[in-house]
Design a protein around this motif. Structure first.
Motif, short mmCIF file in Angstrom:
data_model
loop_
_atom_site.label_atom_id
_atom_site.label_comp_id
_atom_site.label_asym_id
_atom_site.label_seq_id
_atom_site.Cartn_x
_atom_site.Cartn_y
_atom_site.Cartn_z
N ARG A 280 -0.69 4.96 -3.19
CA ARG A 280 -1.24 4.49 -1.91
C ARG A 280 -0.21 4.64 -0.79
NH1 ARG A 280 -4.77 0.11 -0.62
NH2 ARG A 280 -5.91 0.71 -2.52
N PHE A 284 -0.57 7.28 2.56
CA PHE A 284 -0.58 6.80 3.95
C PHE A 284 0.66 7.25 4.72
CE2 PHE A 284 -4.11 4.09 2.87
CZ PHE A 284 -4.73 3.80 4.08
N MET A 302 -7.20 7.09 2.59
CA MET A 302 -7.09 6.75 4.01
C MET A 302 -8.47 6.68 4.65
SD MET A 302 -3.84 8.67 5.76
CE MET A 302 -4.11 7.72 7.27
N THR A 363 -3.15 -0.10 5.02
CA THR A 363 -2.63 0.35 3.73
C THR A 363 -2.78 -0.69 2.63
OG1 THR A 363 -0.41 -0.52 4.13
CG2 THR A 363 -0.88 1.72 4.91
#
Length: 520
Positions: A280, A284, A302, A363
């Motif tokens: 993750r 991002f 995203m 995020t």
């Protein structure tokens, strides 16, 4: 005997001492090789240093130069700069470029990365009129580098665009795509034949977050938590259009490479760190910029996350713009290399607040720093060498092992001459890079130290120093002088071997106990 002659004799004696010392170090290692810390650079690997126009040039309002966003920002909002300073003079490289090239040559650097000031070439932002004084300056600098056999790496844009274009929206205005391509064409037409490697735009993610979603960097605007997304969207379009223009109109005659560079934060294992949090965080951070280049669109995580949060915020659309199918085709594949900037790492974990229903970020990731990690003078810069190896392996696995050119890496201090922290940082990070190349097969082609000179560090002003050369900002002449890291780099480049930093400093300390310094 004159004072200057005595000084030259002492400098030559010092240089001989260090040459003998390092020959001794290398010879005593013998066949122990890499196990003892000796690592050699691959054939053809480039080692260089970098700078950026606003941070070093000065001469902010001479020879027809227009006003940039950073000229305006530092002059009108000095309270946003740590020491209230500006880059009006900076390192005065506009007037001292020949001296800077001689320093680059004397250290033995393979390449020099610098950026162009858009307003020095196009004072009004648009492609007419062209400021010939600006063209002459950059042509002279490039010719000086070529004469010294130094590979030229030129960033068309390193955060300082014309203020007049900013007043029309800057990078949140899609017309900026056309204006940037027009600017790039002027550069290619006039000096492109002297440029070996073109970087279109430096660090789109960082620029957009800190310039259009915070007040940290020029222009210092906050647009409802979406300005940074519009900014990146337009920068990717501008980059891709410029890449295609170069590919179709200039590559055959200018024989250069073209791409851009993005910062990627590293990671290490720790409590709460999982493969999911790493992925993750990476998407991002790196994927936001590089996924459109390598896959044709933003990362799925995203698109999903930002759409969900936008709905929770009562927006009738996702704050993350969408590319049309036509733009996806234009952007995908539009680079000759993966340009990488890297400084630091953290331990990415999920934000515990979200489990309680508080959606604090797109995020849902927070980066934790271990309190035991050493750091530079910049509060954000933790020294975690392991992280760069993880980044390189992730790039290899995610994007098919593209050629990686590292265009920034370095650490800040307060300007110490005997900058032990800096050479230890360089040694440990470069060691990780060489391991990633040799052991893991990562296709890394170049390493670039940030930065050649102590310079103007944006919102930090002159309070943080990254240079391998010291600049005396209290001197009207902006005098340059050597640091310990200058000597270390000179020996690394001469031997093409990663000199052990701790042994280097151990020998220095022994010299100091004997009443000498590295200068005599």
């Amino acid at each position: 005997m004159t004072r200057s002659l005595k000084g030259e004799i002492f400098r030559n004696m010092a240089r001989c001492f260090w040459i003998i010392t390092f020959i001794s170090l290398i010879c005593t290692k013998g066949s122990e090789g890499q196990a003892s810390g000796l690592q050699r650079f691959p054939d053809g690997f480039l080692l260089g240093a970098a700078s950026a126009s606003y941070q070093v040039e000065g001469a902010w309002n001479v020879s027809g130069k227009g006003v940039s966003t950073w000229d305006h920002f530092a002059h009108t909002m000095p309270e946003r700069i740590a020491d209230g300073s500006n880059g009006d003079i900076a390192c005065d490289s506009y007037n001292k470029y020949k001296e800077d090239v001689q320093w680059i040559k004397s250290i033995g650097l393979d390449h020099y990365r610098f950026s162009l000031s858009w307003t020095r070439i196009l004072p009004n932002g648009f492609n007419t009129p062209v400021n010939q004084d600006g063209i002459r300056y950059y042509k002279s600098l490039l010719e000086e580098l070529k004469a010294a056999n130094i590979t030229t790496v030129v960033s068309l844009y390193h955060w300082d665009h014309p203020q007049i274009l900013e007043e029309m929206g800057g990078w949140t205005n899609e017309l900026m795509v056309r204006w940037f391509v027009d600017y790039a064409k002027v550069v290619f037409d006039n000096i492109g034949h002297l440029i070996d490697i073109v970087i279109t735009i430096n660090e789109p993610k960082l620029l957009c977050q800190q310039a259009y979603n915070s007040t940290w960097k020029a222009p210092g605007k906050v647009f409802n938590d979406m300005g940074h997304f519009f900014c990146v969207h337009n920068i990717l379009k501008a980059h891709a259009k410029t890449w295609h223009m170069y590919d179709q109109e200039y590559r055959a005659t200018q024989n250069g490479m073209i791409g851009f560079t993005t910062p990627v934060r590293g990671w290490v294992q720790g409590e709460g760190v999982t493969e999911e949090t790493i992925e993750r965080a990476f998407q991002f951070d790196c994927g936001w910029i590089m996924s459109p280049i390598y896959t044709g669109d933003y990362p799925e995580v995203m698109k999903t996350r930002i759409a969900e949060r936008s709905a929770l915020q009562n927006y009738p659309f996702s704050r993350l713009p969408e590319f049309t199918d036509e733009w996806k085709k234009i952007i995908k594949g539009a680079t000759d290399f993966f340009g990488l900037n890297h400084y630091t790492s953290s331990m990415p974990t999920f934000d515990p607040a979200e489990a309680l229903g508080t959606f604090a970020s797109d995020t849902n990731i927070i980066g934790i720093a271990d309190p035991s990690w050493p750091s530079g003078a910049s509060g954000w810069l933790h020294i975690v060498p392991e992280g760069i190896g993880n980044v390189l392996r992730k790039i290899k696995d995610t994007y098919g092992n593209p050629p990686v050119y590292m265009f920034e890496n370095g650490v800040s201090d307060k300007g110490e001459i005997e900058d032990y922290v800096r050479i230890n940082y360089y040694h440990d990070y470069i060691s990780e890079i060489l391991t990633a190349i040799v052991r893991d097969g990562c296709d890394v082609k170049a390493y670039t130290a940030w930065t050649l000179l102590d310079n103007y560090e944006w919102e930090a002003g002159y309070t943080e120093r990254f240079g391998i050369l010291k600049v005396d900002f209290d001197s009207p002449n902006r005098t340059r002088s050597e640091k310990l890291s200058t000597h270390w780099w000179r020996e690394v480049l001469r031997t093409r071997t990663l000199i052990d930093a701790r042994e280097f400093t151990s020998h220095l300390r022994q010299r100091r106990r004997e009443g000498s310094t590295f200068e005599n």
